[in-house]
Design a protein around this motif. Structure first.
Motif, PDB file in Angstrom:
ATOM      1  N   PHE A 150      46.328  40.914  44.592  1.00 59.55           N
ATOM      2  CA  PHE A 150      47.298  41.854  45.135  1.00 59.55           C
ATOM      3  C   PHE A 150      47.732  41.348  46.497  1.00 59.55           C
ATOM      4  O   PHE A 150      47.055  40.540  47.125  1.00 59.55           O
ATOM      5  N   LYS A 151      48.886  41.822  46.931  1.00 63.78           N
ATOM      6  CA  LYS A 151      49.484  41.354  48.170  1.00 63.78           C
ATOM      7  C   LYS A 151      49.260  42.370  49.280  1.00 63.78           C
ATOM      8  O   LYS A 151      49.433  43.569  49.071  1.00 63.78           O
TER       9      LYS A 151
ATOM     10  N   LYS B 125      40.535  50.202  47.360  1.00 62.89           N
ATOM     11  CA  LYS B 125      40.903  51.246  46.402  1.00 62.89           C
ATOM     12  C   LYS B 125      42.421  51.264  46.340  1.00 62.89           C
ATOM     13  O   LYS B 125      43.078  51.642  47.306  1.00 62.89           O
ATOM     14  N   LEU B 126      42.972  50.839  45.195  1.00 63.47           N
ATOM     15  CA  LEU B 126      44.408  50.595  45.085  1.00 63.47           C
ATOM     16  C   LEU B 126      45.008  51.266  43.860  1.00 63.47           C
ATOM     17  O   LEU B 126      44.334  51.438  42.843  1.00 63.47           O
ATOM     18  N   PRO B 127      46.307  51.569  43.923  1.00 59.74           N
ATOM     19  CA  PRO B 127      46.987  52.009  42.707  1.00 59.74           C
ATOM     20  C   PRO B 127      47.129  50.818  41.762  1.00 59.74           C
ATOM     21  O   PRO B 127      47.348  49.684  42.209  1.00 59.74           O
ATOM     22  N   PRO B 128      46.997  51.033  40.465  1.00 57.26           N
ATOM     23  CA  PRO B 128      47.053  49.929  39.505  1.00 57.26           C
ATOM     24  C   PRO B 128      48.335  49.111  39.569  1.00 57.26           C
ATOM     25  O   PRO B 128      48.314  47.910  39.316  1.00 57.26           O
ATOM     26  N   GLY B 129      49.438  49.729  39.943  1.00 55.31           N
ATOM     27  CA  GLY B 129      50.703  49.022  39.992  1.00 55.31           C
ATOM     28  C   GLY B 129      50.747  47.899  41.025  1.00 55.31           C
ATOM     29  O   GLY B 129      51.600  47.032  40.963  1.00 55.31           O
TER      30      GLY B 129
ATOM     31  N   ARG C 132      47.896  37.141  50.033  1.00 47.95           N
ATOM     32  CA  ARG C 132      47.420  37.470  48.684  1.00 47.95           C
ATOM     33  C   ARG C 132      45.898  37.518  48.698  1.00 47.95           C
ATOM     34  O   ARG C 132      45.243  36.624  49.199  1.00 47.95           O
ATOM     35  N   ILE C 133      45.347  38.596  48.136  1.00 48.22           N
ATOM     36  CA  ILE C 133      43.902  38.816  48.056  1.00 48.22           C
ATOM     37  C   ILE C 133      43.494  38.707  46.591  1.00 48.22           C
ATOM     38  O   ILE C 133      44.171  39.235  45.710  1.00 48.22           O
ATOM     39  N   PHE C 134      42.372  38.039  46.341  1.00 49.93           N
ATOM     40  CA  PHE C 134      41.832  37.912  44.991  1.00 49.93           C
ATOM     41  C   PHE C 134      40.508  38.658  44.925  1.00 49.93           C
ATOM     42  O   PHE C 134      39.756  38.698  45.901  1.00 49.93           O
TER      43      PHE C 134
END
Length: 87
Positions: free
Chosen positions: A45-46, A75-79, A51-53
């Protein structure tokens, strides 16, 4: 009717309709991504940091918890997530 001819009240009503539609489409997109995601998936995710892996460690109804390579929990939204596919 042209947007330049609309009153403030009409513009506010239109804005509310547009925001509801955007919320609906984002929720639908999140549900689709969440259905494809499993614990253990490698994702990216950005952020402002770049960019984080990481790896999915928990799935909730509206969020996904990711353990990044530097051992931080996100903790992120799936989108926001992209499943990393090994080539």
């Amino acid at each position: 009717m042209l947007i330049n001819d609309m009153t403030i009240e009409q513009l506010l009503e239109l804005n509310e309709i547009i925001c509801e539609r955007i919320d609906y489409l984002r929720a639908k997109q999140d549900q689709n991504v969440l259905a494809q995601m499993h614990i253990g998936n490698q994702v990216s995710f950005k952020t402002d940091e770049g960019r984080i892996f990481g790896v999915v460690i928990k799935k909730n109804r509206k969020t996904v918890v990711v353990l990044s390579e530097d051992k931080r929990r996100w903790k992120l939204p799936p989108g926001m997530l992209t499943i990393v596919k090994d080539i």
